[in-house]
Design an enzyme around this catalytic site. Sequence first.
Site, PDB file in Angstrom:
ATOM      1  N   SER A 125       0.875  -1.393   0.015  1.00  0.00           N
ATOM      2  CA  SER A 125      -0.205   0.121   0.093  1.00  0.00           C
ATOM      3  C   SER A 125       0.993   1.279  -0.054  1.00  0.00           C
ATOM      4  O   SER A 125       2.032   1.290   0.498  1.00  0.00           O
ATOM      5  CB  SER A 125      -0.862   0.077   1.101  1.00  0.00           C
ATOM      6  N   TYR A 149      -2.046  -1.532  10.696  1.00  0.00           N
ATOM      7  CA  TYR A 149      -2.430  -1.928   9.332  1.00  0.00           C
ATOM      8  C   TYR A 149      -1.013  -1.567   8.399  1.00  0.00           C
ATOM      9  O   TYR A 149      -0.518  -2.165   7.719  1.00  0.00           O
ATOM     10  CB  TYR A 149      -3.483  -1.461   8.659  1.00  0.00           C
ATOM     11  N   LYS A 153       1.977  -3.830   6.341  1.00  0.00           N
ATOM     12  CA  LYS A 153       2.659  -3.784   5.095  1.00  0.00           C
ATOM     13  C   LYS A 153       3.985  -3.654   4.949  1.00  0.00           C
ATOM     14  O   LYS A 153       4.756  -4.232   4.128  1.00  0.00           O
ATOM     15  CB  LYS A 153       1.917  -2.738   4.219  1.00  0.00           C
TER      16      LYS A 153
HETATM   17  N1  NAD Z   1      -8.590  -2.035  -0.957  1.00  0.00           N
HETATM   18  C1  NAD Z   1      -7.911  -1.106  -0.771  1.00  0.00           C
HETATM   19  O1  NAD Z   1      -7.843   0.316  -0.543  1.00  0.00           O
HETATM   20  C2  NAD Z   1      -6.427  -1.112  -0.632  1.00  0.00           C
HETATM   21  C3  NAD Z   1      -5.135  -0.423  -0.617  1.00  0.00           C
HETATM   22  C4  NAD Z   1      -3.949  -0.879  -0.597  1.00  0.00           C
HETATM   23  C5  NAD Z   1      -3.618  -2.195  -0.164  1.00  0.00           C
HETATM   24  N2  NAD Z   1      -4.676  -3.156  -0.090  1.00  0.00           N
HETATM   25  C6  NAD Z   1      -4.479  -4.641   0.203  1.00  0.00           C
HETATM   26  O2  NAD Z   1      -4.950  -5.434  -0.933  1.00  0.00           O
HETATM   27  C7  NAD Z   1      -5.321  -6.599  -0.577  1.00  0.00           C
HETATM   28  C8  NAD Z   1      -6.794  -6.881  -0.881  1.00  0.00           C
HETATM   29  O3  NAD Z   1      -7.659  -5.751  -0.479  1.00  0.00           O
HETATM   30  P1  NAD Z   1      -9.016  -5.751  -0.897  1.00  0.00           P
HETATM   31  O4  NAD Z   1      -9.548  -4.369  -0.950  1.00  0.00           O
HETATM   32  O5  NAD Z   1      -9.503  -6.604  -2.026  1.00  0.00           O
HETATM   33  O6  NAD Z   1      -9.657  -6.274   0.592  1.00  0.00           O
HETATM   34  P2  NAD Z   1     -10.810  -7.370   0.862  1.00  0.00           P
HETATM   35  O7  NAD Z   1     -11.070  -7.379   2.329  1.00  0.00           O
HETATM   36  O8  NAD Z   1     -12.140  -7.223  -0.124  1.00  0.00           O
HETATM   37  O9  NAD Z   1     -10.347  -8.759   0.289  1.00  0.00           O
HETATM   38  C9  NAD Z   1      -9.065  -9.375   1.356  1.00  0.00           C
HETATM   39  C10 NAD Z   1     -10.006 -10.932   1.212  1.00  0.00           C
HETATM   40  O10 NAD Z   1      -9.029 -11.732   1.790  1.00  0.00           O
HETATM   41  C11 NAD Z   1      -9.842 -12.388   2.614  1.00  0.00           C
HETATM   42  N3  NAD Z   1      -8.979 -13.075   3.812  1.00  0.00           N
HETATM   43  C12 NAD Z   1      -8.491 -12.044   4.897  1.00  0.00           C
HETATM   44  N4  NAD Z   1      -8.016 -13.073   5.782  1.00  0.00           N
HETATM   45  C13 NAD Z   1      -7.661 -14.204   5.300  1.00  0.00           C
HETATM   46  C14 NAD Z   1      -7.141 -15.368   5.767  1.00  0.00           C
HETATM   47  N5  NAD Z   1      -6.529 -15.522   6.956  1.00  0.00           N
HETATM   48  N6  NAD Z   1      -6.990 -16.363   5.027  1.00  0.00           N
HETATM   49  C15 NAD Z   1      -8.061 -16.394   3.786  1.00  0.00           C
HETATM   50  N7  NAD Z   1      -8.539 -15.416   3.183  1.00  0.00           N
HETATM   51  C16 NAD Z   1      -8.626 -14.193   4.063  1.00  0.00           C
HETATM   52  C17 NAD Z   1     -11.057 -11.653   2.983  1.00  0.00           C
HETATM   53  O11 NAD Z   1     -12.192 -12.593   3.392  1.00  0.00           O
HETATM   54  C18 NAD Z   1     -11.381 -11.335   1.599  1.00  0.00           C
HETATM   55  O12 NAD Z   1     -12.127 -11.724   0.563  1.00  0.00           O
HETATM   56  C19 NAD Z   1      -5.138  -6.456   0.941  1.00  0.00           C
HETATM   57  O13 NAD Z   1      -3.960  -7.026   1.483  1.00  0.00           O
HETATM   58  C20 NAD Z   1      -5.426  -4.870   1.644  1.00  0.00           C
HETATM   59  O14 NAD Z   1      -4.592  -4.705   2.460  1.00  0.00           O
HETATM   60  C21 NAD Z   1      -6.211  -2.569  -0.255  1.00  0.00           C
END
Ligand code: NAD
Length: 336
Positions: A125, A149, A153
Amino acid sequence: MKKVLVTGGTGYIGSHTCVELLASRYEVVIVDNLSNSTRDVVERIERISTSRVTFYEGDVTVEAEVRQLFEAHDFVGVIHFAGYKAVGESVQQPVMYYQNNLVSTMLLAKYCTLFGVNKFVFSSSATVYGDNQVPFHEGLSLLPTTNPYGETKAMSERILTDVANVTPDLGVSILRYFNPVGAHESGEIGEAPNGIPNNLMPFVTQVARGKRDKLMVFGNDYDTVDGTGVRDYIHVVDLAKGHLAALENLTAGVHMYNLGTGKGTSVLELVHAFQEATGVTIPYEIVERRAGDIAECYADVTKAERELGWRAEKGIYEMCRDAWGFESRLGALVVE
Ligand SMILES: NC(=O)c1ccc[n+]([C@@H]2O[C@H](COP(=O)([O-])OP(=O)(O)OC[C@H]3O[C@@H](n4cnc5c(N)ncnc54)[C@H](O)[C@@H]3O)[C@@H](O)[C@H]2O)c1
């Protein structure tokens, strides 16, 4: 066909990436514990793609489950999305965040090295840059983030770098996302947060469909174009395509890439773009700044363009249109 393990593949960014992988003829294996997504996303991905995926309901912090996945499949690579992502919640529940986000990364790195899986793409991120000088470029020293959080990362990046340093064939692509928004054009998949959204766009779309009265704008006294916070919004489909580019161009070693558009948009600019794209008025109220927010955050995207041949193509108008397309479809389906 080349098989990829997608952790968190039923989540917001993961589901869009699965669609892009399938379109490029990868075989997709999803593992997700459904803590922040639902099983029907699997069918939605399949409907868009007219191809099948293999789905496991499983937890990537449980070693036996991770081992079983690697024993059962011959992966060319892993794209690791699974994790918790709510900044405020991470302040309240730090151990839960460190446990989920770090143990998952360590186990997947361990099993990639044990099974000779040489491509690891990681969801990082822009938050790891902290309050650096914009535009953020990959060569900047990382500054402390203001919450657990963000630290998960930065620590995951460090763990993967250390593993790659002693695993000569392993290629790690660390993708630093800016602000993913929007949804698939079909309206089948998008962002459906539980509870009060942490991010601006889902908040805006929920106000648009009357689920919330008005948008809270956190501060209008920042040193920015109109005083409100500036972020680099990127359409989730562009972001998903960035993962494909990262996977296909991955060579041994560690590579960091910003995935953004390189363009900053203020909160009020986004509200106006949304109103223009959808014809829906968004009432808003200016409230106090939110602790930990920075004034501006946007990417220098030249490295990804140069090394991956990838750049974001969709603008703020399409981001608003598609976010609304998904939310209004969801609103019609969900009775709250
Ligand atoms: N959406 C954003 O703004 C953003 C920005 C920067 C980084 N990210 C990173 O990108 C990644 C995906 O983000 P997103 O927005 O799609 O989030 P999201 O919550 O929609 O997707 C994450 C998925 O991981 C699953 N999950 C969580 N812990 C788990 C585990 N221990 N085992 C198996 N599944 C598990 C959840 O059920 C979910 O479906 C994350 O790592 C997040 O930190 C997201």
